[in-house]
Design a protein around this motif. Structure first.
Motif, PDB file in Angstrom:
ATOM      1  N   VAL A  96       0.840  -1.198   0.000  1.00 23.47           N
ATOM      2  CA  VAL A  96       0.000   0.000   0.000  1.00 23.47           C
ATOM      3  C   VAL A  96       0.876   1.250   0.000  1.00 23.47           C
ATOM      4  CG1 VAL A  96      -1.766   1.308   1.237  1.00 23.47           C
ATOM      5  CG2 VAL A  96      -1.840  -1.191   1.248  1.00 23.47           C
ATOM      6  N   LEU A  97       0.582   2.146  -0.933  1.00 20.63           N
ATOM      7  CA  LEU A  97       1.200   3.482  -0.944  1.00 20.63           C
ATOM      8  C   LEU A  97       0.131   4.465  -0.504  1.00 20.63           C
ATOM      9  CD1 LEU A  97       3.770   5.159  -1.817  1.00 20.63           C
ATOM     10  CD2 LEU A  97       2.542   5.585  -3.940  1.00 20.63           C
ATOM     11  N   LEU A  98       0.357   5.152   0.606  1.00 21.36           N
ATOM     12  CA  LEU A  98      -0.652   6.017   1.210  1.00 21.36           C
ATOM     13  C   LEU A  98      -0.217   7.475   1.145  1.00 21.36           C
ATOM     14  CD1 LEU A  98      -3.232   6.504   2.920  1.00 21.36           C
ATOM     15  CD2 LEU A  98      -1.825   6.097   4.955  1.00 21.36           C
ATOM     16  N   ILE A  99      -0.992   8.283   0.426  1.00 22.23           N
ATOM     17  CA  ILE A  99      -0.788   9.731   0.400  1.00 22.23           C
ATOM     18  C   ILE A  99      -1.790  10.350   1.359  1.00 22.23           C
ATOM     19  CG2 ILE A  99      -0.933  11.820  -0.998  1.00 22.23           C
ATOM     20  CD1 ILE A  99      -0.277  10.097  -3.431  1.00 22.23           C
ATOM     21  N   SER A 100      -1.304  11.155   2.294  1.00 22.21           N
ATOM     22  CA  SER A 100      -2.225  11.770   3.252  1.00 22.21           C
ATOM     23  C   SER A 100      -1.657  13.082   3.757  1.00 22.21           C
ATOM     24  CB  SER A 100      -2.474  10.832   4.431  1.00 22.21           C
ATOM     25  OG  SER A 100      -3.363  11.426   5.361  1.00 22.21           O
ATOM     26  N   SER A 101      -2.549  14.069   3.913  1.00 24.80           N
ATOM     27  CA  SER A 101      -2.181  15.336   4.540  1.00 24.80           C
ATOM     28  C   SER A 101      -2.420  15.276   6.041  1.00 24.80           C
ATOM     29  CB  SER A 101      -2.998  16.482   3.928  1.00 24.80           C
ATOM     30  OG  SER A 101      -2.734  16.602   2.551  1.00 24.80           O
ATOM     31  N   ASP A 102      -2.999  14.171   6.507  1.00 20.50           N
ATOM     32  CA  ASP A 102      -3.260  13.972   7.928  1.00 20.50           C
ATOM     33  C   ASP A 102      -2.015  13.345   8.555  1.00 20.50           C
ATOM     34  OD1 ASP A 102      -4.034  12.951  10.438  1.00 20.50           O
ATOM     35  OD2 ASP A 102      -6.125  12.784   9.796  1.00 20.50           O
ATOM     36  N   LEU A 103      -1.306  14.113   9.350  1.00 22.48           N
ATOM     37  CA  LEU A 103      -0.054  13.624   9.918  1.00 22.48           C
ATOM     38  C   LEU A 103      -0.284  12.436  10.844  1.00 22.48           C
ATOM     39  CD1 LEU A 103       1.949  16.901  10.629  1.00 22.48           C
ATOM     40  CD2 LEU A 103       1.824  15.520   8.561  1.00 22.48           C
ATOM     41  N   ASP A 104      -1.385  12.447  11.585  1.00 22.54           N
ATOM     42  CA  ASP A 104      -1.698  11.303  12.454  1.00 22.54           C
ATOM     43  C   ASP A 104      -1.806  10.026  11.632  1.00 22.54           C
ATOM     44  OD1 ASP A 104      -1.733  12.791  14.766  1.00 22.54           O
ATOM     45  OD2 ASP A 104      -3.883  13.208  14.663  1.00 22.54           O
ATOM     46  N   GLU A 105      -2.404  10.132  10.457  1.00 23.83           N
ATOM     47  CA  GLU A 105      -2.595   8.972   9.588  1.00 23.83           C
ATOM     48  C   GLU A 105      -1.242   8.406   9.145  1.00 23.83           C
ATOM     49  OE1 GLU A 105      -6.424   8.675   7.191  1.00 23.83           O
ATOM     50  OE2 GLU A 105      -4.946   9.339   5.720  1.00 23.83           O
ATOM     51  N   LEU A 106      -0.320   9.294   8.816  1.00 23.92           N
ATOM     52  CA  LEU A 106       1.011   8.839   8.413  1.00 23.92           C
ATOM     53  C   LEU A 106       1.774   8.242   9.593  1.00 23.92           C
ATOM     54  CD1 LEU A 106       2.147  11.789   6.096  1.00 23.92           C
ATOM     55  CD2 LEU A 106       1.239   9.570   5.396  1.00 23.92           C
ATOM     56  N   VAL A 107       1.701   8.906  10.734  1.00 28.25           N
ATOM     57  CA  VAL A 107       2.457   8.452  11.906  1.00 28.25           C
ATOM     58  C   VAL A 107       1.935   7.109  12.402  1.00 28.25           C
ATOM     59  CG1 VAL A 107       2.989   8.954  14.327  1.00 28.25           C
ATOM     60  CG2 VAL A 107       3.132  10.767  12.614  1.00 28.25           C
ATOM     61  N   ASP A 108       0.606   6.973  12.476  1.00 27.34           N
ATOM     62  CA  ASP A 108       0.013   5.763  13.061  1.00 27.34           C
ATOM     63  C   ASP A 108      -0.083   4.589  12.088  1.00 27.34           C
ATOM     64  OD1 ASP A 108      -0.309   7.218  15.368  1.00 27.34           O
ATOM     65  OD2 ASP A 108      -2.401   7.745  14.949  1.00 27.34           O
ATOM     66  N   GLY A 109      -0.170   4.891  10.769  1.00 29.71           N
ATOM     67  CA  GLY A 109      -0.498   3.811   9.840  1.00 29.71           C
ATOM     68  C   GLY A 109       0.602   3.350   8.914  1.00 29.71           C
ATOM     69  N   CYS A 110       1.786   3.974   8.956  1.00 25.93           N
ATOM     70  CA  CYS A 110       2.805   3.668   7.948  1.00 25.93           C
ATOM     71  C   CYS A 110       4.048   3.021   8.560  1.00 25.93           C
ATOM     72  CB  CYS A 110       3.213   4.942   7.207  1.00 25.93           C
ATOM     73  SG  CYS A 110       1.870   5.687   6.266  1.00 25.93           S
ATOM     74  N   ASP A 111       4.633   2.112   7.794  1.00 28.25           N
ATOM     75  CA  ASP A 111       5.900   1.491   8.183  1.00 28.25           C
ATOM     76  C   ASP A 111       7.072   2.411   7.867  1.00 28.25           C
ATOM     77  OD1 ASP A 111       4.761  -1.173   8.881  1.00 28.25           O
ATOM     78  OD2 ASP A 111       4.210  -1.148   6.765  1.00 28.25           O
ATOM     79  N   ARG A 112       6.959   3.132   6.758  1.00 30.16           N
ATOM     80  CA  ARG A 112       7.945   4.136   6.371  1.00 30.16           C
ATOM     81  C   ARG A 112       7.200   5.328   5.787  1.00 30.16           C
ATOM     82  NH1 ARG A 112      10.776   2.878   2.026  1.00 30.16           N
ATOM     83  NH2 ARG A 112       9.593   1.003   1.490  1.00 30.16           N
ATOM     84  N   VAL A 113       7.824   6.503   5.843  1.00 28.89           N
ATOM     85  CA  VAL A 113       7.253   7.709   5.252  1.00 28.89           C
ATOM     86  C   VAL A 113       8.327   8.399   4.424  1.00 28.89           C
ATOM     87  CG1 VAL A 113       6.260   9.991   5.661  1.00 28.89           C
ATOM     88  CG2 VAL A 113       5.563   8.061   7.089  1.00 28.89           C
TER      89      VAL A 113
END
Length: 503
Positions: free
Chosen positions: A453-470
């Motif tokens: 999954v490649l996740l683009i998000s402007s929600d920082l919480d979403e990136l911090v909580d849901g991603c293995d790498r950013v």
């Protein structure tokens, strides 16, 4: 009280389901360059349209030199001295450069006819001041995009407007052209004109602007001098976060994480003015986040991988096999993309939930060219249940659903393709908290099942909580890759405002 040329007082503008401007009050004075900053959806474009007469506010007042305005259109605004230079130039490509410069204000002879000789001579003098050496009798469409943008700016300056609105004016310009634009802005400021400057490029704001107003969710959250305003503080205001406290790690290029080799690799993705040598890798069962401000290149990276954005150079491989540069080629290789704007790039409003979900998978659900309704119903039922889509029945029109459920329908469409790689562009934007949590839980499940999954998000919480790498992008290039404990709000914001390394 400081002199005001243009004022917006309590301006309200709503569209179906969206309050684009929420009682916005701003003033613009002579001899100043006033930046308007904010993320996508903040209200910047709507504000520009209201100030330039493209659309009328639902409530509030506009005043020009102290007098109340009732603009009926852009021409109305131009007549009184307000002109806009848009990212997509609002000139006439089929007409000559000279005619575009003087459109509606052509010099006339004593008989009332257009004085072509005078118009051409004056046009040549005007464009030469912008570094353009062209035959002004040529059609505007014959010029490259950057030159057309300079012609639009020349027209705005030549009209004598007291207020010049510039909406992403450097999007198609080369460095020498940008320098010419900045020199023009400086000259206009010295003439006492008011410049409203909209750009997502922070370097430009700090170089050319005096003041900045930050919009967020249609509201003005800050107005003040740019001098002394730290970049991290500006980004924090745009995102609604606390200022960062620590710098981010240096960029690392293509990650070399543990485990199996990458399922998807994007190598050296490059497109002029859009992407600059972007390289990322994505493994099975991994959620990789793409962070960055508006215009950083996140959506463009995803579209390039999905075959929806032509490239000057670069390659994408899936399981070691190069992808054909087309949407069809990407889908066949197991790459699916959920677009950012579900209304214009996703759902088909007139169709049912069932038809919207089955749309992309029809070839897979047919045999010998005959579509199996039984197989469609089975797939639709499965994904409506799995994604908890709330509807009267699968036959209900998708346009009748809430925004969150429309987003789930789109997600179901691409999951029905059984992709190996899923590209998600702002999947939870505009949905309620419950739906957001459901989508985030689903992404965790998909990763556990082995989907990349490649996740683009402007929600920082979403990136911090849901991603293995950013991976954080800025100006179309990677500036930082974060992993593990490095993935924090502070780290992401710091990377957004850091200078890009060329090493």
């Amino acid at each position: 009280m400081a002199e005001r040329i243009l004022e917006a007082a309590g301006v309200l503008k709503t569209f179906p389901g969206v309050r684009a401007l929420d009682h916005v009050s701003l003033t613009f004075g002579p001899g100043e360059v006033h930046a308007i900053a904010g993320e996508n959806g903040a209200g910047k474009s709507t504000l520009v349209k209201v100030l330039s007469g493209v659309c009328r506010p639902d409530a509030g007042v506009l005043r020009y030199q102290g007098l109340r305005l009732n603009l009926t259109g852009p021409l109305d605004a131009q007549r009184i001295g307000i002109t806009a230079v848009h990212q997509a130039t609002n000139l006439v490509p089929q007409m000559s450069i000279a005619r575009n410069l003087f459109l509606g204000q052509e010099p006339r002879s004593r008989l009332g006819l257009i004085d072509l000789a005078r118009m051409h001579a004056e046009a040549e003098e005007i464009v030469s001041g912008y570094g353009l050496r062209v035959d002004v009798r040529r059609p505007l469409r014959s010029l490259p995009a950057g030159a057309r943008q300079l012609v639009a700016l020349a027209r705005a300056s030549a009209t004598g407007a007291r207020v010049v609105i510039m909406d992403e004016p450097t999007s198609a310009l080369e460095p020498p052209e940008i320098r010419t634009l900045f020199e023009t802005v400086t000259a206009l400021r010295a003439q006492g004109r008011s410049i409203i400057y909209v750009s997502h490029r922070l370097e430009e704001l700090y170089e050319i602007c005096d003041l900045v107003s930050v919009l967020r969710d249609g509201k003005v959250v800050h107005t003040g001098p740019l001098a002394g305003l730290d970049r991290s503080r500006l980004v924090s205001l745009m995102l609604g976060r606390s200022p960062v406290r620590a710098p981010a790690p240096a960029p690392t290029g293509v990650p070399a994480g543990p485990g199996d080799p990458p399922l998807l690799q994007a190598i050296g993705l490059t497109r002029k003015h859009v992407l600059a040598d972007v390289s990322i890798a994505l493994r099975e069962g991994e959620v990789l986040g793409l962070g960055g401000l508006l215009g950083a290149g996140r959506t463009e990276t995803a579209k390039a991988i999905a075959g929806a954005l032509p490239l000057d150079s670069g390659q994408v491989t899936v399981a070691g096999t190069p992808l054909r540069r087309s949407i069809t080629g990407a889908i066949r290789a197991g790459v699916s993309m959920l677009p950012e704007n579900r209304r214009t790039e996703g759902i088909v409003p007139a169709l049912s939930i069932r038809d919207n979900i089955a749309l992309a998978a029809l070839p897979r659900l047919s045999r010998f060219g005959v579509v199996s309704n039984t197989r469609i119903d089975r797939v639709v039922e499965t994904f409506m249940r799995r994604l908890r889509i709330k509807a009267v029945s699968p036959r209900q029109r998708v346009s009748e659903l809430s925004g969150g459920n429309q987003q789930k329908v789109l997600l179901a469409r691409w999951l029905a393709m059984h992709p190996r790689v899923l590209l998600l562009d702002e999947p939870t934007r505009g949905v309620d908290i419950g739906t957001k949590a459901e989508v985030q839980d689903l992404l965790d499940e998909l990763a556990v099942d082995g989907l990349a999954v490649l996740l683009i998000s402007s929600d920082l919480d979403e990136l911090v909580d849901g991603c293995d790498r950013v991976v954080v992008l800025r100006d179309g290039a990677i500036v930082t890759e974060l992993s593990g404990s490095e993935i924090t709000e502070d780290g992401i914001i710091s990377a957004m405002t850091s200078a890009r390394s060329d090493g």
